[in-house]
Scaffold this motif. Structure first.
Motif: not given
Length: 171
Positions: A34-40, A104-111
């Motif tokens: 989450f954090i690397p992609h600025h997700l919450l 993971v580089k992709d934000p959707i996969i990362s989420a």
């Protein structure tokens, strides 16, 4: 005359072990995905992430500070044993949130992956009656005194956190 039941060390230790393992796994789901992609995330972790995004205060430190008044309420309303377990969970998850990693580089996969890993960690904690502090404690207090389901209380509180985040950062 009744014989006092023997103390079972295994039953006593399982929630602490589950809380420790689950907290590290749950924190990995957030810090690595989450954090690397600025997700919450939700809960006290989510509030700490918001504070991190706004001020740069490390998430683990923010979590620890925010949990201090919750631990005081926990002791008052839930008792000594539950508070000790909550303190252990708070310390472990706060330490685990101090790591920084991107897997993971992709934000959707990362989420998706972060949610699954975080859920796995929390599932381990809950399965063995563990506790990671934060909104778990608030939910437990509300459940004890108002007969509301802990999950519903935590979900409503998380909704407020997400609404506040949407207000601050937009969708």
């Amino acid at each position: 005359m009744k014989v006092k039941e023997d103390f079972n060390l295994k039953e006593f230790l399982i929630p602490y072990i589950a809380t420790t393992i689950g907290s590290f796994i749950a924190a990995a789901g957030v810090t690595a995905f989450f954090i690397p992609h600025h997700l919450l995330s939700g809960g006290i972790g989510g509030i700490s992430i918001l504070i991190y995004y706004l001020t740069g205060l490390p998430i683990g430190i923010g979590m620890f500070i925010l949990n201090i008044p919750i631990m005081a309420a926990c002791y008052k309303f839930m008792g000594r044993q539950y508070t000790i377990l909550s303190i252990v969970g708070t310390i472990v998850i706060s330490i685990a949130f101090l790591t920084d990693l991107m897997l993971v580089k992709d934000p959707i996969i990362s989420a998706i992956t972060g949610g699954a890993v975080n859920g796995l960690g929390m599932g381990i904690i809950y399965k063995y009656n563990g506790n990671s502090g934060g909104l778990d404690v608030v939910g437990a207090i509300v459940k004890k005194y108002y007969s509301l389901e802990m999950g519903n209380v935590v979900m409503i509180l998380n909704g407020f956190i997400l609404i506040f985040a949407a207000y601050l950062f937009t969708l």
